[in-house]
Design a protein around this motif. Structure first.
Motif, PDB file in Angstrom:
ATOM      1  N   PRO A   1       6.382  -8.557  10.631  1.00  0.00           N
ATOM      2  CA  PRO A   1       7.251  -7.449  11.037  1.00  0.00           C
ATOM      3  C   PRO A   1       6.429  -6.245  11.513  1.00  0.00           C
ATOM      4  O   PRO A   1       5.273  -6.070  11.107  1.00  0.00           O
ATOM      5  CB  PRO A   1       8.026  -7.117   9.763  1.00  0.00           C
ATOM      6  CG  PRO A   1       7.885  -8.313   8.886  1.00  0.00           C
ATOM      7  CD  PRO A   1       6.577  -8.952   9.239  1.00  0.00           C
ATOM      8  N   GLN A   2       7.044  -5.414  12.351  1.00  0.00           N
ATOM      9  CA  GLN A   2       6.335  -4.262  12.907  1.00  0.00           C
ATOM     10  C   GLN A   2       5.752  -3.356  11.824  1.00  0.00           C
ATOM     11  O   GLN A   2       4.638  -2.858  11.964  1.00  0.00           O
ATOM     12  CB  GLN A   2       7.271  -3.453  13.817  1.00  0.00           C
ATOM     13  CG  GLN A   2       6.581  -2.313  14.541  1.00  0.00           C
ATOM     14  CD  GLN A   2       5.519  -2.785  15.525  1.00  0.00           C
ATOM     15  OE1 GLN A   2       5.816  -3.570  16.417  1.00  0.00           O
ATOM     16  NE2 GLN A   2       4.286  -2.317  15.379  1.00  0.00           N
ATOM     17  N   ALA A   3       6.471  -3.166  10.726  1.00  0.00           N
ATOM     18  CA  ALA A   3       5.974  -2.296   9.652  1.00  0.00           C
ATOM     19  C   ALA A   3       4.673  -2.848   9.064  1.00  0.00           C
ATOM     20  O   ALA A   3       3.743  -2.087   8.766  1.00  0.00           O
ATOM     21  CB  ALA A   3       7.031  -2.136   8.565  1.00  0.00           C
ATOM     22  N   ALA A   4       4.587  -4.166   8.900  1.00  0.00           N
ATOM     23  CA  ALA A   4       3.363  -4.784   8.383  1.00  0.00           C
ATOM     24  C   ALA A   4       2.228  -4.659   9.389  1.00  0.00           C
ATOM     25  O   ALA A   4       1.083  -4.376   9.022  1.00  0.00           O
ATOM     26  CB  ALA A   4       3.620  -6.253   8.045  1.00  0.00           C
TER      27      ALA A   4
ATOM     28  N   ASP B   1       1.906  -2.293  11.617  1.00  0.00           N
ATOM     29  CA  ASP B   1       1.498  -0.884  11.594  1.00  0.00           C
ATOM     30  C   ASP B   1       0.563  -0.607  10.425  1.00  0.00           C
ATOM     31  O   ASP B   1      -0.433   0.122  10.564  1.00  0.00           O
ATOM     32  CB  ASP B   1       2.726   0.036  11.510  1.00  0.00           C
ATOM     33  CG  ASP B   1       3.551   0.031  12.784  1.00  0.00           C
ATOM     34  OD1 ASP B   1       3.031  -0.391  13.843  1.00  0.00           O
ATOM     35  OD2 ASP B   1       4.730   0.443  12.719  1.00  0.00           O
ATOM     36  N   ARG B   2       0.856  -1.188   9.272  1.00  0.00           N
ATOM     37  CA  ARG B   2      -0.011  -1.000   8.096  1.00  0.00           C
ATOM     38  C   ARG B   2      -1.389  -1.624   8.351  1.00  0.00           C
ATOM     39  O   ARG B   2      -2.421  -1.021   8.037  1.00  0.00           O
ATOM     40  CB  ARG B   2       0.650  -1.619   6.860  1.00  0.00           C
ATOM     41  CG  ARG B   2      -0.229  -1.667   5.635  1.00  0.00           C
ATOM     42  CD  ARG B   2      -0.650  -0.297   5.174  1.00  0.00           C
ATOM     43  NE  ARG B   2      -1.559  -0.394   4.027  1.00  0.00           N
ATOM     44  CZ  ARG B   2      -2.505   0.480   3.765  1.00  0.00           C
ATOM     45  NH1 ARG B   2      -2.686   1.543   4.540  1.00  0.00           N
ATOM     46  NH2 ARG B   2      -3.290   0.319   2.720  1.00  0.00           N
TER      47      ARG B   2
ATOM     48  N   ASP C   1      -2.385  -4.813  -0.222  1.00  0.00           N
ATOM     49  CA  ASP C   1      -1.312  -5.209   0.688  1.00  0.00           C
ATOM     50  C   ASP C   1      -1.265  -6.733   0.722  1.00  0.00           C
ATOM     51  O   ASP C   1      -2.301  -7.395   0.704  1.00  0.00           O
ATOM     52  CB  ASP C   1      -1.593  -4.699   2.107  1.00  0.00           C
ATOM     53  CG  ASP C   1      -1.647  -3.182   2.182  1.00  0.00           C
ATOM     54  OD1 ASP C   1      -0.630  -2.549   1.875  1.00  0.00           O
ATOM     55  OD2 ASP C   1      -2.717  -2.654   2.544  1.00  0.00           O
TER      56      ASP C   1
END
Length: 198
Positions: free
Chosen positions: A114-117, A119-120, A146
């Motif tokens: 996912p985009q959030a992952a 980004d992290r 993470d």
């Protein structure tokens, strides 16, 4: 094909979306059928800019990209160029279908998160910290605890973990192929005569 189980290393924090195969390897580098040396042309247009992310992270085996990575024309040179650049894994929110097929056939692991992952992981890569990809357990981890699980087609996973390309898969069936040929010679002996006349 080189087997893939686990890889740890720094990542190139690219992050751009809709990167097509002409950006990955511009057409002017496609005058060869050899895989060797294509890394010099990988992202050539972007690498013309001084202090670019690719040259600043030279040798990193992981590329973190934006969504729709590998769109555009179908050119097997794209995964060849990435591999010659030393990249073994690309992490992205999504990949173009034809690129994904070409990448798999050339032993390049594509991880969809996912985009959030993503980004992290971009933040971790910018910080210079290593990222670990464990294909057997289908998880991406960082030194900051993470943990991002990813899906993987079982057949593709089997091939990558065992280092099997299409030739390797065929050679793995050598006994079955030999048994079939022996049966053919018994059941249809005239085939041997036809083969001898060719």
């Amino acid at each position: 094909m080189q087997a893939f189980t686990t890889l740890s290393g720094q990542a190139i924090p690219f992050g751009a979306a809709n990167i097509d195969t002409d950006v990955i390897i511009p057409a002017r580098f496609l005058k060869t059928i050899s895989r060797a040396g294509l890394g010099a042309g990988a992202f050539a247009t972007l690498r013309e800019t001084p202090d670019n992310v690719f040259d600043n992270h030279a040798g990193a085996p992981i590329l973190i990209a934006g969504a729709n990575f590998g769109c555009g024309s179908s050119r097997e040179h794209a995964p060849w160029a990435l591999a010659d650049l030393g990249i073994r894994v690309v992490i992205s929110p999504g990949f173009a279908d034809i690129f994904a097929g070409n990448a798999f056939k050339n032993g390049l692991l594509l991880v969809t998160l996912p985009q959030a992952a993503v980004d992290r992981l971009l933040a971790v890569a910018v910080d210079g910290q290593p990222i670990t990809i464990d294909l057997e357990n289908q998880v991406v981890t960082t030194p900051f605890q993470d943990r991002f699980e990813f899906a993987m087609d079982p057949f593709r996973k089997h091939c990558l973990v065992n280092g099997l390309d299409e030739i390797g898969l065929t050679l793995g069936m050598d006994a079955a192929i030999g048994a079939h040929e022996a049966r053919q010679m018994t059941d249809r002996p005239w085939l041997a005569g036809a083969a001898a006349r060719i």
